[in-house]
Design a protein around this motif. Structure first.
Motif, PDB file in Angstrom:
ATOM      1  N   TRP B  39       0.966   0.803  -9.252  1.00 41.58           N
ATOM      2  CA  TRP B  39       0.126   2.029 -10.508  1.00 41.58           C
ATOM      3  C   TRP B  39       1.528   1.810 -11.426  1.00 41.58           C
ATOM      4  O   TRP B  39       0.713   1.061 -12.719  1.00 41.58           O
ATOM      5  N   GLN B  42       0.970  -1.815 -13.214  1.00 41.66           N
ATOM      6  CA  GLN B  42      -0.605  -2.124 -13.852  1.00 41.66           C
ATOM      7  C   GLN B  42      -0.958  -1.253 -14.633  1.00 41.66           C
ATOM      8  O   GLN B  42      -2.160  -1.144 -14.107  1.00 41.66           O
ATOM      9  N   ARG B  43      -0.337  -0.245 -15.093  1.00 45.17           N
ATOM     10  CA  ARG B  43      -0.980   1.647 -15.294  1.00 45.17           C
ATOM     11  C   ARG B  43      -1.921   0.981 -15.959  1.00 45.17           C
ATOM     12  O   ARG B  43      -3.483   1.521 -15.826  1.00 45.17           O
ATOM     13  N   ASP B  44      -2.230   0.031 -17.161  1.00 45.51           N
ATOM     14  CA  ASP B  44      -2.760   0.529 -18.013  1.00 45.51           C
ATOM     15  C   ASP B  44      -4.097  -0.611 -17.019  1.00 45.51           C
ATOM     16  O   ASP B  44      -5.632   0.144 -17.667  1.00 45.51           O
ATOM     17  N   ALA B  45      -4.698  -1.569 -16.772  1.00 48.82           N
ATOM     18  CA  ALA B  45      -5.192  -2.202 -15.929  1.00 48.82           C
ATOM     19  C   ALA B  45      -6.056  -0.930 -14.867  1.00 48.82           C
ATOM     20  O   ALA B  45      -7.201  -0.713 -14.643  1.00 48.82           O
ATOM     21  N   LEU B  47      -6.183   2.016 -14.820  1.00 50.21           N
ATOM     22  CA  LEU B  47      -6.466   3.238 -15.336  1.00 50.21           C
ATOM     23  C   LEU B  47      -7.955   2.189 -16.230  1.00 50.21           C
ATOM     24  O   LEU B  47      -9.015   3.486 -16.213  1.00 50.21           O
ATOM     25  N   ALA B  48      -8.167   1.029 -16.576  1.00 48.92           N
ATOM     26  CA  ALA B  48      -9.277   1.095 -16.807  1.00 48.92           C
ATOM     27  C   ALA B  48     -10.316   0.110 -16.032  1.00 48.92           C
ATOM     28  O   ALA B  48     -11.200   0.950 -15.871  1.00 48.92           O
ATOM     29  N   ARG B  49     -10.072  -0.011 -14.940  1.00 44.58           N
ATOM     30  CA  ARG B  49     -10.838  -0.248 -13.634  1.00 44.58           C
ATOM     31  C   ARG B  49     -11.635   1.218 -13.560  1.00 44.58           C
ATOM     32  O   ARG B  49     -12.493   1.065 -13.215  1.00 44.58           O
ATOM     33  N   GLY B  50     -10.510   2.344 -13.287  1.00 40.42           N
ATOM     34  CA  GLY B  50     -10.778   3.968 -12.232  1.00 40.42           C
ATOM     35  C   GLY B  50     -10.854   3.523 -11.233  1.00 40.42           C
ATOM     36  O   GLY B  50     -10.909   2.679 -10.500  1.00 40.42           O
ATOM     37  N   ASP B  68       0.878  10.778 -15.339  1.00 39.22           N
ATOM     38  CA  ASP B  68      -1.261  10.488 -15.062  1.00 39.22           C
ATOM     39  C   ASP B  68      -1.254  12.359 -14.325  1.00 39.22           C
ATOM     40  O   ASP B  68      -2.359  11.347 -14.257  1.00 39.22           O
ATOM     41  N   THR B  71      -5.496  12.632 -14.620  1.00 39.94           N
ATOM     42  CA  THR B  71      -6.270  11.428 -14.929  1.00 39.94           C
ATOM     43  C   THR B  71      -6.176  10.610 -12.776  1.00 39.94           C
ATOM     44  O   THR B  71      -7.268  10.493 -12.707  1.00 39.94           O
TER      45      THR B  71
END
Lengths: 551, 163
Positions: B39, B42-45, B47-50, B68, B71
């Motif tokens: 996490w 690769q946090r941003d990826a 977060l985008a994936r959900g 975080d 979220t």
């Protein structure tokens, strides 16, 4: 003393029920032995060499006559008719059957007792000065705070699976009778310049294979913060204490590794979240706890008159006079005394009491001490509130059951763990060593001449017999399968606590009494001006003892 | 579908716990719980994936997740041994220090006899490894009251009974 309300009673009943279910699931194979282990330990149930052992909690060493009679009854019905008062102020039964334990717990619950958290990696039964509430040198009664800690720590959801066991000791007297400096946390009641109560908090003391004297991390914690601060200490320990090696898992190792200052900073950082929160003690909560420990209805007595009658009795009977001198202590209340019943009679394991002896003590408590009894970490029983005019009768009754050996605080008042006769951890037997010493030194005048002397024996380095803090300590060790004994000198458990220094190579069991004799003779030769053993040792060091013993 | 105890009821567990990230095939579809280290990398990826939760090993305090917590729908805490009690403090600090409102899930080797204490420390979901999770539910009711404050009952006994 504290009395359960409906909810307290409900909780101990539910605990007995919970354990009944767990024992059934274990016997049905639904819980593995590994899973059942910590569950039974947190109910005081160990596996010993030959049988299970059940350790029953005596919260801060306080019990009433009804409870003591129940302990006698349980020991008779479910065990071999005796029990062992331990250095944790608890009572151990050595031969219960697993199948009977749920019923024993229910019997205990019927008199407001239990075996909760007397073992396992959790917050253990809190111990205290056994003279709390009655000692002449008391600053403040420790028992209400002990009860507050008992309630907070019982079934604490966060701290039931700590890296290792956790022991808290509380003392509110000038003399430390609770060995605060060698507990995971020592709580010393102190008053500040304004006369307000607070606590000096020590952490990281302990015995075992790495003995350490505790470090002060808070000189004055105002009393309302007791629980939030303890919770911060425990939370730091729960997260950072070592879990990879059981021998390095106690808080003392963490405090040593971090240093006391860094540990204090961690605690303070955690405390920021907890301080002034819901666990902050209210004045009402403290007053409520104190309301259970009010003075009993003492008779108003003139101490001068009582004392002069007592002295006349003592003049007429030398044996009574000896007992009076050594086995009674100064009481707060005029005309009263504290009686220590010696469970250190030659020929009986230190701390052991039969069902019959327990019942007589319960009767004595009812008749002479408002129904109250204490157990001490020195493994004796105490009648805390005896009128001086009743002392002779108490002495006679105690003599009849073998509990009046006038040796309290002296050589033969030995602290001794159950050792290799019972315990599966032990490297060596300890009870026969205690007995051999008691037999060799059977001349009371010699013992009195030696003065105050703590001789403590542990059957292994786990140190249940507190050998590190005995003025003379004896430790059972295993040497290629044979039982040997290492002697240490100069330990002390009081406010000026110190750890004993090892004398040198260990001895066989048969040699121990004569080695002790040489140690004592060295002291007698070297002492000056009525110095006690510890004083002489601290002045001259270990060398003269070594020279004599290994000559 | 595997079973989960959630809010004291046995339900189907639609979250997939990724003990490790599959090296070849990449992340599976659906709701996944990933290791903390992954996490953080690769946090941003993610977060985008959900549909992502994070699990903590027993030597990982929840502090790095602080930014975080709004979220993340699920934070799982691992018990590699049921006697490793660090997770009890993590559950509690997640709720008390960080005010985390999502699911706090126990994973790993904990046993039903710990459900009462775990729920008091802020856990509300339990991926319990037992053949019969329905029977385990009884352990939530081992005790009808408690001395110490907890997430379920933040007012300690002495403020309720001893005043």
């Amino acid at each position: 003393m504290y009395q359960y309300n409906k909810q307290d009673q409900l909780l101990v009943n539910e605990r007995a029920q919970q354990f009944r279910g767990q024992a059934e699931r274990f016997l049905a194979g639904e819980l593995t032995p590994q899973q059942f282990l910590p569950l039974r330990l947190q109910n005081g149930l160990y596996k010993q060499r030959l049988a299970y052992m059940l350790r029953i909690a005596i919260p801060y060493g306080t019990l009433n006559s009804r409870q003591l009679r129940k302990l006698a009854d349980i020991s008779r019905r479910f065990d071999k008719g005796f029990g062992h008062f331990s250095t944790r102020q608890n009572l151990q039964l050595n031969w219960p059957e697993l199948e009977d334990v749920p019923q024993i717990l229910e019997e205990l619950a019927s008199v407001e007792m239990h075996a909760i958290q007397t073992s396992g990696n959790c917050i253990r039964n809190t111990t205290a000065d056994h003279f709390s509430g009655v000692a002449a040198d008391e600053i403040e009664d420790a028992r209400p705070y002990c009860e507050i800690i008992r309630q907070w720590s019982t079934f604490h959801p966060e701290f039931a699976f700590l890296p290792r066991k956790f022991k808290i000791a509380v003392c509110g007297s000038q003399q430390d009778r609770a060995a605060m400096h060698v507990h995971d946390v020592g709580v010393e009641i102190v008053h500040n310049a304004q006369g307000e109560s607070g606590f000096k908090i020590l952490v990281g003391g302990g015995l075992g294979r790495t003995p350490v004297i505790g470090e002060v991390i808070n000189e004055f914690l105002p009393k309302q913060h007791l629980l939030t601060y303890l919770e911060a200490v425990l939370r730091v320990y729960n997260q950072l204490g070592r879990r990879d090696n059981k021998f390095k898992a106690r808080i003392k190792i963490l405090v040593r590794a971090m240093g006391p200052d860094a540990f204090r900073e961690k605690v303070e950082a955690e405390w920021v979240y907890l301080k002034d929160g819901p666990n902050t003690l209210t004045a009402e909560a403290i007053a409520h706890a104190q309301s259970f420990f009010q003075k009993p209805p003492y008779e108003v007595l003139d101490d001068t008159i009582e004392e002069s009658t007592l002295q006349q009795q003592a003049l007429a009977d030398a044996a009574f006079a000896r007992w009076l001198k050594y086995n009674t202590s100064r009481h707060k209340q005029a005309g009263h005394a504290i009686v220590t019943l010696s469970l250190k009679t030659t020929g009986y394991a230190p701390g052991d009491a039969t069902a019959e002896q327990m019942e007589v003590v319960a009767d004595l408590a009812d008749r002479y001490s408002f129904g109250e009894i204490r157990s001490s970490h020195q493994q004796n029983l105490i009648l805390p509130d005896v009128r001086k005019r009743d002392l002779k009768a108490v002495w006679e009754a105690a003599t009849a059951i073998g509990f009046a050996t006038p040796n309290i605080g002296h050589l033969t008042d030995i602290i001794c763990c159950p050792g290799g006769d019972y315990c599966s951890l032990a490297n060596a037997k300890s009870i026969p060593v205690a007995e051999a010493i008691q037999r060799k030194f059977d001349d009371l005048d010699y013992i009195y001449d030696l003065g105050e002397l703590d001789l403590n024996i542990s059957g292994c380095m786990n140190a249940c017999g507190h050998h590190h803090v005995g003025h003379i300590g004896i430790l059972g060790v295993d040497k290629k399968g044979a039982e040997f004994y290492q002697i240490s000198l100069g330990g002390n458990q009081g406010k000026d606590a110190s750890l004993g220094e090892i004398l040198g190579p260990s001895f066989s069991q048969v040699d121990v009494p004569s080695v002790i004799e040489k140690v004592l003779q060295t002291y007698l030769d070297k002492r000056i001006d009525g110095e006690v053993f510890l004083g002489t040792f601290r002045r001259i060091g270990i060398e003269p003892f070594k020279e004599r013993v290994y000559a | 579908m595997p079973k989960l105890i959630k809010d004291r009821a046995v339900i189907d567990d639609d979250w997939q716990l990724l003990r490790e990230i599959p090296a070849e095939e990449g992340l599976p579809a659906g709701k996944i719980i990933v290791p903390l280290d992954y996490w953080l990398e690769q946090r941003d990826a993610l977060l985008a994936r959900g549909d992502v939760g994070v699990w903590l090993s027993s030597d990982q305090a929840p502090t790095p997740l602080a930014p975080d917590l709004e979220t993340l729908p699920v934070i799982a805490i691992d018990f590699p041994l049921f006697t490793d009690g660090r997770g009890f403090s993590y559950g509690r600090t997640l709720r008390e220090h960080h005010g985390y409102k999502g699911e706090v899930r126990a994973i790993g080797q904990f046993i039903r006899d710990q459900l009462f204490y775990l729920s008091r420390c802020g856990f509300d979901a339990f991926a319990i490894e037992t053949a019969d999770p329905e029977r385990a539910l009884a352990s939530f009711d081992d005790f009808s009251d408690a001395y110490s404050a907890g997430i379920d009952q933040p007012v300690p006994w002495f403020r309720r009974h001893n005043q």
